[in-house]
Motif scaffolding. Structure first.
Motif, mmCIF file in Angstrom:
data_model
loop_
_atom_site.group_PDB
_atom_site.id
_atom_site.type_symbol
_atom_site.label_atom_id
_atom_site.label_comp_id
_atom_site.label_asym_id
_atom_site.label_seq_id
_atom_site.Cartn_x
_atom_site.Cartn_y
_atom_site.Cartn_z
ATOM 1 N N TYR A 1 20.487 17.072 43.848
ATOM 2 C CA TYR A 1 20.525 17.883 42.625
ATOM 3 C C TYR A 1 21.090 19.255 42.935
ATOM 4 N N GLN A 2 21.575 19.903 41.904
ATOM 5 C CA GLN A 2 22.254 21.193 42.060
ATOM 6 C C GLN A 2 21.414 22.295 41.430
ATOM 7 N N ALA A 3 21.314 23.404 42.113
ATOM 8 C CA ALA A 3 20.591 24.558 41.560
ATOM 9 C C ALA A 3 21.413 25.196 40.447
ATOM 10 N N ARG A 4 20.716 25.907 39.559
ATOM 11 C CA ARG A 4 21.408 26.511 38.415
ATOM 12 C C ARG A 4 22.287 27.692 38.821
ATOM 13 N N ASP A 5 21.848 28.460 39.822
ATOM 14 C CA ASP A 5 22.633 29.602 40.305
ATOM 15 C C ASP A 5 22.073 30.003 41.672
ATOM 16 N N TRP A 6 22.579 31.105 42.256
ATOM 17 C CA TRP A 6 22.145 31.505 43.611
ATOM 18 C C TRP A 6 20.626 31.679 43.675
ATOM 19 N N ASP A 7 20.074 32.456 42.723
ATOM 20 C CA ASP A 7 18.633 32.738 42.813
ATOM 21 C C ASP A 7 17.808 31.456 42.690
ATOM 22 N N HIS A 8 18.227 30.570 41.790
ATOM 23 C CA HIS A 8 17.511 29.297 41.699
ATOM 24 C C HIS A 8 17.705 28.491 42.987
ATOM 25 N N GLY A 9 18.882 28.620 43.589
ATOM 26 C CA GLY A 9 19.145 27.933 44.855
ATOM 27 C C GLY A 9 18.238 28.439 45.975
ATOM 28 N N GLU B 1 21.364 18.080 32.990
ATOM 29 C CA GLU B 1 20.401 19.139 33.296
ATOM 30 C C GLU B 1 18.986 18.574 33.206
ATOM 31 N N THR B 2 18.222 18.731 34.273
ATOM 32 C CA THR B 2 16.841 18.238 34.298
ATOM 33 C C THR B 2 15.886 19.414 34.520
ATOM 34 N N GLU B 3 14.618 19.093 34.656
ATOM 35 C CA GLU B 3 13.588 20.105 34.890
ATOM 36 C C GLU B 3 13.855 20.903 36.169
#
Ligand code: GTP
Ligand code: SPV
Ligand code: MN
Length: 590
Positions: free
Chosen positions: A414-422, A520-522
């Protein structure tokens, strides 16, 4: 060899402490190394293998109690306990120096002290750092020569006034009760005593390139990470670079040297290896993140390495390699380990040194090679070593991938939404423990960024450093999470793994280039099945669906465990982590 006063003064002090019978400077010359190999063979420290089949290859066996990193004997000795944080073992520097000085006192009497000047990273690269290791072990000298750049030119680069990391290793009597692997990040000092095994004693590796370097990176604005670096070449001949952080024995070496499935090879896809364990990352002038591999060799897990699983790693071990704790095939003085092939040698010497009939021995459920037995192979032996391996400027990183060994919960990718979420995705990594460290195997533990055993300061500050770096990278890599290790009800791996992981890497790069949509998931974005190139895989639609599914109950359990883990950092925990947990909770309760 050098006029550097700092080196010479420290050497005098350490000589006075350890009292070696003599001191030998390692200049990096082949003549000197060859003499040391001969000496080690004459004392039994190393065994010469079949020089026709395995030219330049040697065997070494460690003490039975000394076969892996020892996390409970590893210390970070900062001035205050808070600087080391709740994850690290800590002792006040003064107290630890006193304890260690007593252990080192006369520890090299009657022995030779070798002085190893070494560079982590290409000599002279702006990324590189210099260390000097003092050791009384020829095994350490010969391994350091493979794993780092060693010799006179390193001292020339250091100059008269340059700074270096002071590394002291004494083998002593490998007493596990007095074994210490100690780091003083504020003094640029590492002290290791009573071990002669890999990560405990090759002080350029985990001790310097991760624990000390992570501290230096935090102070100086760069990052030292437990990451492989690979280049993925597409049919147009463009190469994009990926870094991936997986815990010890969770697949870095394998992914770094991956051979794509046949239909992708035929289309022109290829993987180039830049590194298999450690990455040093800096922001380039173009606002991208650049990585070098500070090492010069691979200290790889032997068991499971075969022509089929990792052809490139196996090729790399065919010359000038040191094998540690694998089995010997006495028939022709070659090596064997579980997973190499299906033919355990009849005349075998198992890793502890007993002569056994390998077929009967393994049929009884015994292992001929220790599960953490390893090869030390020069990177230049690897058939797919990247042409950028020596590039002093490093390679630009398009994607950062986190991953662990999770029987359930984590989807294939799965892929993070952006850097901070990563950063949150990395910080919430968990993985089942392996034989790479002493202790229980197969227990799920939280292992942020695969750095739990390797962060040289407070892990809360380490998380903050990731967020701070994000603000400096104007063109950041995309961040992903993978899990090759999901199990079905019968305990079998659901995903074929190894070369087939290429299918996931292609999706990752497609996402980086905005070529494909995602769901897009939880927890982030997962692939649409049709965007994964699944041609030729014998996987049912249900299995694929299962591999990409998010089990909300399992994630709620995981979130509760995250909250418990992060609570130990108290007020030091970056607020972004708490916010991300709250968002995850909201998403899961929707
Ligand atoms: P360290 O050197 O300890 O940092 O380990 P590493 O992360 O480089 O792990 P490595 O690639 O040596 O793999 C460790 C073990 O995982 C080996 O037994 C591999 O066979 C196994 N492994 C690697 N990749 C895969 C995969 O994709 N699927 C499965 N099922 N096993 C894998
Ligand atoms: C690891 O355990 O992550 C290794 C092997 O790469 S060691 O050098 O022993 O740390
Ligand atoms: Mn490792």
């Amino acid at each position: 060899m050098t006029n550097n006063k700092k080196v010479l003064t420290w050497l005098e002090e350490m000589k006075a402490l350890c009292k070696p019978a003599n001191v030998v400077w390692i200049d990096g010359s082949e003549a000197q190394l060859e003499a040391l190999r001969e000496e080690a063979v004459s004392t039994g420290e190393m065994i010469k293998l079949n020089q026709e089949k395995l030219p330049g290859c040697y065997y070494h066996r460690t003490a039975e109690n000394d076969v892996a990193r020892v996390e409970d004997r590893t210390f970070i000795c900062t001035e205050t306990e808070e600087e080391a944080g709740p994850i690290n073992n800590w002792m006040a520097p003064e107290k630890m120096y006193a304890k260690l000085n007593a252990l080192y006192d006369g520890a090299m009497e009657g022995r030779t002290m070798y002085v190893i000047p070494y560079s982590m990273g290409p000599v002279g690269s702006p990324f590189s750092k210099i260390g000097v290791e003092l050791t009384d072990s020829i095994y350490v000298v010969l391994n350091m020569d493979i794993m780092t750049r060693v010799g006179k030119d390193v001292l020339d680069a250091l100059g008269e006034d340059g700074d270096f990391v002071k590394c002291l290793h004494a083998k002593k009597d490998v007493n596990p009760d007095e074994r210490y692997i100690v780091h003083f990040p504020q003094d640029n000092t590492i002290m290791s005593v009573n071990s002669a095994y890999g990560g405990n004693v090759l002080l350029g590796k985990k001790c310097f390139a991760l624990r000390i370097a992570s501290y230096q990176g935090m102070k100086e604005g760069w990052m030292a990470e437990h990451m492989l670096i690979l280049g993925l070449e597409n049919p147009q001949g463009e190469v994009k670079y990926i870094c991936a952080a997986f815990p010890s024995a969770c697949g870095k070496t394998n992914l770094a040297m991956l051979i794509p499935p046949k239909f992708l090879q035929e289309k022109g896809y290829k993987v180039w290896t830049v590194g298999d364990d450690i990455a040093w990352l800096r922001v380039g002038e173009d606002g991208r993140l650049y990585a070098i591999n500070p090492e010069a060799g691979f200290f790889g897990v032997a068991p499971g390495t075969s022509e089929k699983s990792n052809f490139n790693a196996l090729e790399a071990t065919k010359k000038n390699t040191i094998f540690t704790n694998v089995a010997i095939n006495e028939e022709d003085m070659t090596v064997w380990w579980e997973g190499l092939d299906k033919n355990p040698p009849t005349n075998a010497i198992e890793w502890k040194g007993a002569k056994v009939d390998g077929k009967a021995y393994t049929a009884d459920g015994n292992k001929l090679a220790h599960p953490n037995s390893r090869f030390t192979a020069p990177a230049k032996n690897c058939p797919c070593i990247s042409p950028e391996f020596e590039n002093p400027q490093g390679v630009p990183i398009s994607a950062i991938v986190f991953g662990g060994r999770r029987a359930k919960t984590a989807p294939l990718v799965y892929q993070a939404r952006d850097w901070d979420h990563g950063v949150f995705v990395g910080a919430t990594m968990a993985s089942e423990t392996t034989a790479a460290a002493a202790g229980a195997v197969g227990v799920v533990r939280r292992d942020p960024m695969a750095m739990r055993p390797f962060v040289g300061y407070n892990m809360a500050d380490y998380f903050q450093h990731w967020y701070d770096m994000g603000k400096k990278i104007s063109n950041p890599p995309q961040i992903f999470n993978v899990n090759w290790f999901r199990l079905d009800k019968d305990g079998n791996f659901m995903w074929p793994g190894f070369g087939d992981n290429m299918r996931v890497l292609n999706w990752i790069l497609d996402r980086c280039e905005g070529k494909v949509d995602a769901i897009e998931t939880e927890i982030g974005f997962v692939p649409n099945k049709e965007d994964l190139q699944l041609d030729g895989l014998d996987l049912s639609d249900e299995v694929i669906t299962e591999l990409l599914s998010i089990d909300k109950d399992a994630w709620k359990e995981d979130l509760a465990n995250q909250r418990e883990f992060f609570a130990q950092f108290g007020d030091k925990l970056p607020k972004e982590i708490v916010e991300s947990m709250d968002t995850l909770e909201k998403n899961l309760n929707k």
